[in-house]
Design a protein around this motif. Structure first.
Motif, PDB file in Angstrom:
ATOM      1  N   MET A 117     -18.721 -24.399  51.124  1.00 20.71           N
ATOM      2  CA  MET A 117     -19.627 -25.287  51.862  1.00 20.71           C
ATOM      3  C   MET A 117     -18.826 -26.097  52.882  1.00 20.71           C
ATOM      4  SD  MET A 117     -22.195 -28.155  50.275  1.00 20.71           S
ATOM      5  CE  MET A 117     -23.313 -29.061  51.316  1.00 20.71           C
ATOM      6  N   GLU A 118     -19.296 -26.144  54.146  1.00 24.31           N
ATOM      7  CA  GLU A 118     -18.533 -26.764  55.209  1.00 24.31           C
ATOM      8  C   GLU A 118     -18.904 -28.213  55.461  1.00 24.31           C
ATOM      9  OE1 GLU A 118     -17.737 -24.371  58.768  1.00 24.31           O
ATOM     10  OE2 GLU A 118     -19.020 -22.851  57.868  1.00 24.31           O
ATOM     11  N   VAL A 119     -19.962 -28.734  54.829  1.00 21.85           N
ATOM     12  CA  VAL A 119     -20.434 -30.081  55.139  1.00 21.85           C
ATOM     13  C   VAL A 119     -19.360 -31.151  54.960  1.00 21.85           C
ATOM     14  CG1 VAL A 119     -22.057 -31.894  54.461  1.00 21.85           C
ATOM     15  CG2 VAL A 119     -22.847 -29.538  54.734  1.00 21.85           C
ATOM     16  N   PRO A 120     -18.553 -31.156  53.853  1.00 24.30           N
ATOM     17  CA  PRO A 120     -17.552 -32.202  53.695  1.00 24.30           C
ATOM     18  C   PRO A 120     -16.609 -32.326  54.874  1.00 24.30           C
ATOM     19  CG  PRO A 120     -17.828 -31.030  51.638  1.00 24.30           C
ATOM     20  CD  PRO A 120     -18.608 -30.276  52.665  1.00 24.30           C
ATOM     21  N   ALA A 121     -16.305 -31.211  55.570  1.00 18.45           N
ATOM     22  CA  ALA A 121     -15.406 -31.265  56.718  1.00 18.45           C
ATOM     23  C   ALA A 121     -16.024 -32.044  57.869  1.00 18.45           C
ATOM     24  CB  ALA A 121     -15.054 -29.849  57.162  1.00 18.45           C
ATOM     25  N   HIS A 122     -17.326 -32.234  57.842  1.00 17.47           N
ATOM     26  CA  HIS A 122     -18.017 -32.907  58.943  1.00 17.47           C
ATOM     27  C   HIS A 122     -18.575 -34.273  58.528  1.00 17.47           C
ATOM     28  CE1 HIS A 122     -17.861 -29.393  61.611  1.00 17.47           C
ATOM     29  NE2 HIS A 122     -18.065 -28.676  60.514  1.00 17.47           N
ATOM     30  N   LEU A 123     -18.054 -34.862  57.427  1.00 19.17           N
ATOM     31  CA  LEU A 123     -18.565 -36.165  56.989  1.00 19.17           C
ATOM     32  C   LEU A 123     -18.357 -37.237  58.040  1.00 19.17           C
ATOM     33  CD1 LEU A 123     -17.639 -36.347  53.192  1.00 19.17           C
ATOM     34  CD2 LEU A 123     -19.924 -36.197  54.199  1.00 19.17           C
ATOM     35  N   ASN A 124     -17.191 -37.245  58.682  1.00 20.59           N
ATOM     36  CA  ASN A 124     -16.940 -38.249  59.719  1.00 20.59           C
ATOM     37  C   ASN A 124     -17.900 -38.065  60.893  1.00 20.59           C
ATOM     38  OD1 ASN A 124     -14.908 -39.553  58.345  1.00 20.59           O
ATOM     39  ND2 ASN A 124     -13.267 -38.358  59.278  1.00 20.59           N
ATOM     40  N   ALA A 125     -18.180 -36.801  61.237  1.00 24.47           N
ATOM     41  CA  ALA A 125     -19.110 -36.535  62.329  1.00 24.47           C
ATOM     42  C   ALA A 125     -20.521 -36.960  61.948  1.00 24.47           C
ATOM     43  CB  ALA A 125     -19.073 -35.046  62.684  1.00 24.47           C
ATOM     44  N   LEU A 126     -20.921 -36.709  60.703  1.00 26.33           N
ATOM     45  CA  LEU A 126     -22.240 -37.145  60.245  1.00 26.33           C
ATOM     46  C   LEU A 126     -22.356 -38.671  60.286  1.00 26.33           C
ATOM     47  CD1 LEU A 126     -22.852 -34.769  57.209  1.00 26.33           C
ATOM     48  CD2 LEU A 126     -24.317 -34.962  59.234  1.00 26.33           C
ATOM     49  N   ARG A 127     -21.287 -39.353  59.883  1.00 30.09           N
ATOM     50  CA  ARG A 127     -21.319 -40.818  59.910  1.00 30.09           C
ATOM     51  C   ARG A 127     -21.420 -41.319  61.350  1.00 30.09           C
ATOM     52  NH1 ARG A 127     -20.800 -44.418  56.200  1.00 30.09           N
ATOM     53  NH2 ARG A 127     -20.051 -42.956  54.635  1.00 30.09           N
ATOM     54  N   ALA A 128     -20.689 -40.671  62.259  1.00 32.89           N
ATOM     55  CA  ALA A 128     -20.763 -41.062  63.669  1.00 32.89           C
ATOM     56  C   ALA A 128     -22.172 -40.837  64.218  1.00 32.89           C
ATOM     57  CB  ALA A 128     -19.737 -40.266  64.472  1.00 32.89           C
ATOM     58  N   PHE A 129     -22.780 -39.712  63.858  1.00 32.04           N
ATOM     59  CA  PHE A 129     -24.147 -39.435  64.305  1.00 32.04           C
ATOM     60  C   PHE A 129     -25.127 -40.465  63.746  1.00 32.04           C
ATOM     61  CE2 PHE A 129     -28.035 -37.303  62.562  1.00 32.04           C
ATOM     62  CZ  PHE A 129     -28.808 -37.421  63.710  1.00 32.04           C
TER      63      PHE A 129
ATOM     64  N   ILE B 256     -29.760 -37.943  55.332  1.00 33.95           N
ATOM     65  CA  ILE B 256     -28.341 -38.244  55.588  1.00 33.95           C
ATOM     66  C   ILE B 256     -28.014 -39.657  55.102  1.00 33.95           C
ATOM     67  CG2 ILE B 256     -26.655 -38.658  57.420  1.00 33.95           C
ATOM     68  CD1 ILE B 256     -28.022 -36.353  58.964  1.00 33.95           C
ATOM     69  N   ARG B 257     -28.904 -40.605  55.403  1.00 35.05           N
ATOM     70  CA  ARG B 257     -28.651 -41.986  54.971  1.00 35.05           C
ATOM     71  C   ARG B 257     -28.694 -42.097  53.448  1.00 35.05           C
ATOM     72  NH1 ARG B 257     -32.338 -43.865  60.002  1.00 35.05           N
ATOM     73  NH2 ARG B 257     -30.617 -44.137  61.488  1.00 35.05           N
ATOM     74  N   ALA B 258     -29.627 -41.406  52.826  1.00 28.83           N
ATOM     75  CA  ALA B 258     -29.681 -41.409  51.365  1.00 28.83           C
ATOM     76  C   ALA B 258     -28.414 -40.799  50.780  1.00 28.83           C
ATOM     77  CB  ALA B 258     -30.912 -40.637  50.885  1.00 28.83           C
ATOM     78  N   GLY B 259     -27.912 -39.762  51.440  1.00 26.96           N
ATOM     79  CA  GLY B 259     -26.673 -39.131  50.977  1.00 26.96           C
ATOM     80  C   GLY B 259     -25.483 -40.072  51.048  1.00 26.96           C
ATOM     81  N   PHE B 260     -25.398 -40.846  52.142  1.00 34.78           N
ATOM     82  CA  PHE B 260     -24.305 -41.812  52.257  1.00 34.78           C
ATOM     83  C   PHE B 260     -24.428 -42.906  51.197  1.00 34.78           C
ATOM     84  CE2 PHE B 260     -23.714 -40.467  56.856  1.00 34.78           C
ATOM     85  CZ  PHE B 260     -22.478 -39.874  56.620  1.00 34.78           C
ATOM     86  N   ASP B 261     -25.671 -43.310  50.905  1.00 38.60           N
ATOM     87  CA  ASP B 261     -25.875 -44.311  49.846  1.00 38.60           C
ATOM     88  C   ASP B 261     -25.398 -43.778  48.502  1.00 38.60           C
ATOM     89  OD1 ASP B 261     -26.954 -46.093  51.632  1.00 38.60           O
ATOM     90  OD2 ASP B 261     -29.040 -45.590  51.171  1.00 38.60           O
ATOM     91  N   ARG B 262     -25.695 -42.518  48.218  1.00 38.30           N
ATOM     92  CA  ARG B 262     -25.255 -41.903  46.963  1.00 38.30           C
ATOM     93  C   ARG B 262     -23.736 -41.775  46.921  1.00 38.30           C
ATOM     94  NH1 ARG B 262     -28.359 -41.906  42.717  1.00 38.30           N
ATOM     95  NH2 ARG B 262     -27.276 -40.051  41.939  1.00 38.30           N
ATOM     96  N   LEU B 263     -23.144 -41.422  48.059  1.00 39.05           N
ATOM     97  CA  LEU B 263     -21.684 -41.327  48.120  1.00 39.05           C
ATOM     98  C   LEU B 263     -21.034 -42.686  47.854  1.00 39.05           C
ATOM     99  CD1 LEU B 263     -21.103 -39.006  51.214  1.00 39.05           C
ATOM    100  CD2 LEU B 263     -20.386 -38.536  48.863  1.00 39.05           C
ATOM    101  N   ALA B 264     -21.626 -43.747  48.434  1.00 39.50           N
ATOM    102  CA  ALA B 264     -21.081 -45.086  48.217  1.00 39.50           C
ATOM    103  C   ALA B 264     -21.181 -45.476  46.745  1.00 39.50           C
ATOM    104  CB  ALA B 264     -21.834 -46.108  49.082  1.00 39.50           C
ATOM    105  N   LEU B 265     -22.316 -45.126  46.112  1.00 36.11           N
ATOM    106  CA  LEU B 265     -22.484 -45.423  44.691  1.00 36.11           C
ATOM    107  C   LEU B 265     -21.484 -44.638  43.851  1.00 36.11           C
ATOM    108  CD1 LEU B 265     -24.094 -46.832  42.473  1.00 36.11           C
ATOM    109  CD2 LEU B 265     -25.691 -44.912  42.498  1.00 36.11           C
TER     110      LEU B 265
END
Length: 317
Positions: A1-13, A75-84
């Protein structure tokens, strides 16, 4: 899965869409606007689709496309889960902040004089004290562990006894010398009594009436004297020579050891039905920083209870 490589890009978006500005997103992310723009373009290239509407000249208008708008809540829900999840990882370490709730008096008279020893043993754990007069909601206020005084039962919390407590009269050595005739509990009728109202109305909390009754003094006027609703301030009033205080042994321990106060009438034993308890939520009981602090508290309590205190008898000898 390639999504983790683009976490910084997702956060910027996500930040760019929320602020509708690369510059504002850059301030939040602590990078340059150019870096934010490049991250967004990298994500667009990977997806093969634009994320923001562009004019004919190619200039970006920070209005998300329809597809981007649909994706943003997830995407925002995903970042919230990552923070938790990150917080959960931090909980599994002794590093970070440990939030401890105690009463102001317990903090001043017992915990703060000893806390440096915990900080020396566990330098990676930062202790944050919440000195609230009333019991706090551990979940709502992010409390890890606390010390409470009572009968040992608090809904939703595990309690482990830390220390029992005696109650006895104390005064300064100078006041004792001034009242050479103060040789038995009945002589307390001639001095100013300092009352501790910090747990006034709590079932079982020791009062002058109860102590004097245990000592066999039934005709003393206990309505008089100085009344204070903080146990540390009660002892301070006694240290300043304002009268004889009914002291709680845990609070008075260091003042007795230092000779600022002396205990009177040691032959009258009065153990409080209330005690100090370490309290915490059951689901947090295995956290390393919590268990480290709990074990340290228990060790300190055991050490304090075995430390000898030089005493002066009621007749000043």
């Amino acid at each position: 899965m390639e999504v983790p490589a683009h976490l910084n890009a997702l956060r910027a978006f996500e930040a760019s869409a929320r602020h509708q500005s690369f510059s504002a997103a850059a301030i939040e992310l602590h990078v340059t606007p150019a870096a934010v723009g490049q991250l967004v373009r990298t994500l667009e290239e990977w997806l093969g689709a634009p994320l923001f509407h562009r004019s004919a000249s190619g200039r970006v208008r920070l209005m998300p496309t329809e597809a981007a708008e649909r994706a943003l809540p997830d995407i925002r829900a995903g970042f919230d889960r990552l923070a938790l999840g990150f917080e959960r990882l931090k909980e599994g370490s002794v590093n970070g902040v440990l939030t401890v709730t105690v009463s102001p008096a317990f903090a001043a008279k017992w915990l703060l004089p000893r806390i440096e020893r915990f900080q020396t043993a566990w330098p990676d754990t930062d202790v944050r004290l919440d000195t609230n007069l009333k019991p706090v909601d551990f979940v709502a206020q992010g409390v890890d562990i606390g010390v409470r005084y009572g009968l040992g039962s608090w809904p939703g919390l595990i309690s482990q006894k830390l220390m029992d407590e005696e109650v006895y009269p104390v005064c300064t050595p100078e006041l004792l010398r001034e009242h050479q005739g103060m040789r038995n509990p009945a002589d307390l009728r001639r001095v100013t009594l300092i009352h501790d109202l910090s747990m006034d109305g709590h079932t079982g909390f020791p009062t002058w009436d109860k102590w004097l009754g245990k000592a066999g003094v039934t005709d003393a006027s206990t309505g008089r004297g100085l009344k204070i609703n903080n146990s540390a301030a009660v002892l301070q009033a006694a240290i300043e020579g304002h009268g004889v205080a009914l002291a709680r042994s845990v609070m008075a321990h260091d003042d007795l050891a230092a000779g600022r106060l002396v205990r009177l009438f040691r032959d009258v034993a009065f153990t409080s039905p209330l005690a100090y308890y370490v309290v915490f939520r059951g689901e947090c009981s295995g956290l390393p920083k919590l268990t480290a602090f709990r074990d340290w508290l228990l060790e300190e309590a055991a050490t304090s209870s075995h430390q000898p205190i030089a005493q002066t008898s009621a007749d000043g000898s």
